[in-house]
Design a protein around this motif. Structure first.
Motif, PDB file in Angstrom:
ATOM      1  N   ASP A  28       0.805  -1.223   0.000  1.00  0.00           N
ATOM      2  CA  ASP A  28       0.000   0.000   0.000  1.00  0.00           C
ATOM      3  C   ASP A  28       0.838   1.273   0.000  1.00  0.00           C
ATOM      4  OD1 ASP A  28      -2.332  -1.463  -0.011  1.00  0.00           O
ATOM      5  OD2 ASP A  28      -2.772  -1.169   2.112  1.00  0.00           O
ATOM      6  N   GLY A  29       1.734   1.409   0.962  1.00  0.00           N
ATOM      7  CA  GLY A  29       2.515   2.630   1.088  1.00  0.00           C
ATOM      8  C   GLY A  29       3.363   2.915  -0.139  1.00  0.00           C
ATOM      9  N   ALA A  30       3.987   1.891  -0.674  1.00  0.00           N
ATOM     10  CA  ALA A  30       4.832   2.069  -1.848  1.00  0.00           C
ATOM     11  C   ALA A  30       3.997   2.413  -3.082  1.00  0.00           C
ATOM     12  CB  ALA A  30       5.670   0.822  -2.097  1.00  0.00           C
ATOM     13  N   ALA A  31       2.845   1.796  -3.232  1.00  0.00           N
ATOM     14  CA  ALA A  31       1.968   2.113  -4.366  1.00  0.00           C
ATOM     15  C   ALA A  31       1.542   3.576  -4.303  1.00  0.00           C
ATOM     16  CB  ALA A  31       0.750   1.194  -4.368  1.00  0.00           C
ATOM     17  N   ILE A  32       1.167   4.024  -3.119  1.00  0.00           N
ATOM     18  CA  ILE A  32       0.771   5.424  -2.945  1.00  0.00           C
ATOM     19  C   ILE A  32       1.949   6.348  -3.226  1.00  0.00           C
ATOM     20  CG2 ILE A  32       0.013   7.132  -1.242  1.00  0.00           C
ATOM     21  CD1 ILE A  32      -1.631   4.804   0.053  1.00  0.00           C
ATOM     22  N   ALA A  33       3.131   5.996  -2.734  1.00  0.00           N
ATOM     23  CA  ALA A  33       4.321   6.817  -2.965  1.00  0.00           C
ATOM     24  C   ALA A  33       4.647   6.921  -4.455  1.00  0.00           C
ATOM     25  CB  ALA A  33       5.516   6.256  -2.195  1.00  0.00           C
ATOM     26  N   ALA A  34       4.539   5.815  -5.178  1.00  0.00           N
ATOM     27  CA  ALA A  34       4.819   5.836  -6.618  1.00  0.00           C
ATOM     28  C   ALA A  34       3.821   6.734  -7.354  1.00  0.00           C
ATOM     29  CB  ALA A  34       4.781   4.415  -7.184  1.00  0.00           C
ATOM     30  N   ILE A  35       2.564   6.637  -6.985  1.00  0.00           N
ATOM     31  CA  ILE A  35       1.533   7.451  -7.637  1.00  0.00           C
ATOM     32  C   ILE A  35       1.714   8.928  -7.280  1.00  0.00           C
ATOM     33  CG2 ILE A  35      -0.959   7.891  -7.703  1.00  0.00           C
ATOM     34  CD1 ILE A  35      -1.259   4.754  -7.414  1.00  0.00           C
ATOM     35  N   LEU A  36       2.039   9.222  -6.021  1.00  0.00           N
ATOM     36  CA  LEU A  36       2.295  10.613  -5.632  1.00  0.00           C
ATOM     37  C   LEU A  36       3.532  11.168  -6.348  1.00  0.00           C
ATOM     38  CD1 LEU A  36       1.515  10.576  -1.810  1.00  0.00           C
ATOM     39  CD2 LEU A  36       0.171  11.648  -3.638  1.00  0.00           C
ATOM     40  N   GLY A  37       4.558  10.348  -6.468  1.00  0.00           N
ATOM     41  CA  GLY A  37       5.747  10.773  -7.210  1.00  0.00           C
ATOM     42  C   GLY A  37       5.416  11.082  -8.660  1.00  0.00           C
ATOM     43  N   ALA A  38       4.569  10.260  -9.257  1.00  0.00           N
ATOM     44  CA  ALA A  38       4.168  10.491 -10.646  1.00  0.00           C
ATOM     45  C   ALA A  38       3.301  11.737 -10.783  1.00  0.00           C
ATOM     46  CB  ALA A  38       3.425   9.268 -11.176  1.00  0.00           C
TER      47      ALA A  38
END
Length: 177
Positions: A28-38
């Motif tokens: 969850d956290g990494a998926a959110i971080a990747a999307i926020l980074g994008a």
């Protein structure tokens, strides 16, 4: 590339990375971080463009002169706080955004529009918009970049769905209370 498509690409890039490095799907956290980074390059640049501070929608957030120091600082902070996975996810998302803004310009022959990569050292002319990629012979139908972006968006959402929609429950919980 349309902003929402960048979110899908950020997720896909990070999901492929986690499959290759860890033989797993993003948590969850990494998926959110990747999307926020994008999302960040457009979150930085579009508002200042819309209110007229800059003439184009790709400036500081899309510049490698801003992105690389930001990602290095984030990585160093993450290392000291044992959150390297989140920093890597964010960096993959961010760099996927900047990287996927490049091919359309190259394919369309508008390489002068790549000035955003080193802005403000290099000028960023006004973005010419959706690009034509090819014409289908016999049908006289022009294939536009938006068509390919729609396919990428659907594929990205499909992968996220198959992966169990990582991050969705965490965001729903955060928003509900």
């Amino acid at each position: 590339m349309q902003p929402v498509v960048h979110l899908a690409v950020g997720y896909v890039c990070y999901a492929l990375y986690t499959r290759r490095r860890r033989d797993a799907i993003p948590h969850d956290g990494a998926a959110i971080a990747a999307i926020l980074g994008a999302a960040l390059p457009d979150l930085l640049d579009k508002p200042i463009w819309l209110v007229g501070i800059v003439d184009v929608g790709r400036t500081i957030g899309h510049s490698l002169l801003f992105a690389l120091p930001l990602l290095v600082a984030l990585g160093l902070h993450a290392r000291s706080s044992d959150r390297e996975v989140l920093a890597v996810a964010f960096a993959v998302g961010y760099l996927s955004h900047v990287g996927t803004d490049v091919p359309w310009h190259v394919l369309a022959g508008d390489v002068h529009e790549l000035g955003f990569l080193l802005w403000p050292i290099t000028p960023m002319p006004p973005y010419s918009g959706t690009k034509s990629l090819a014409t289908v012979p016999g049908l006289e139908v022009t294939v536009m970049t938006l068509w390919l972006e729609a396919v990428v968006l659907v594929a990205g959402i499909g992968l996220w769905w198959v992966d169990g929609k990582p991050g969705l429950e965490a965001v729903a919980r955060a928003l509900s209370g």
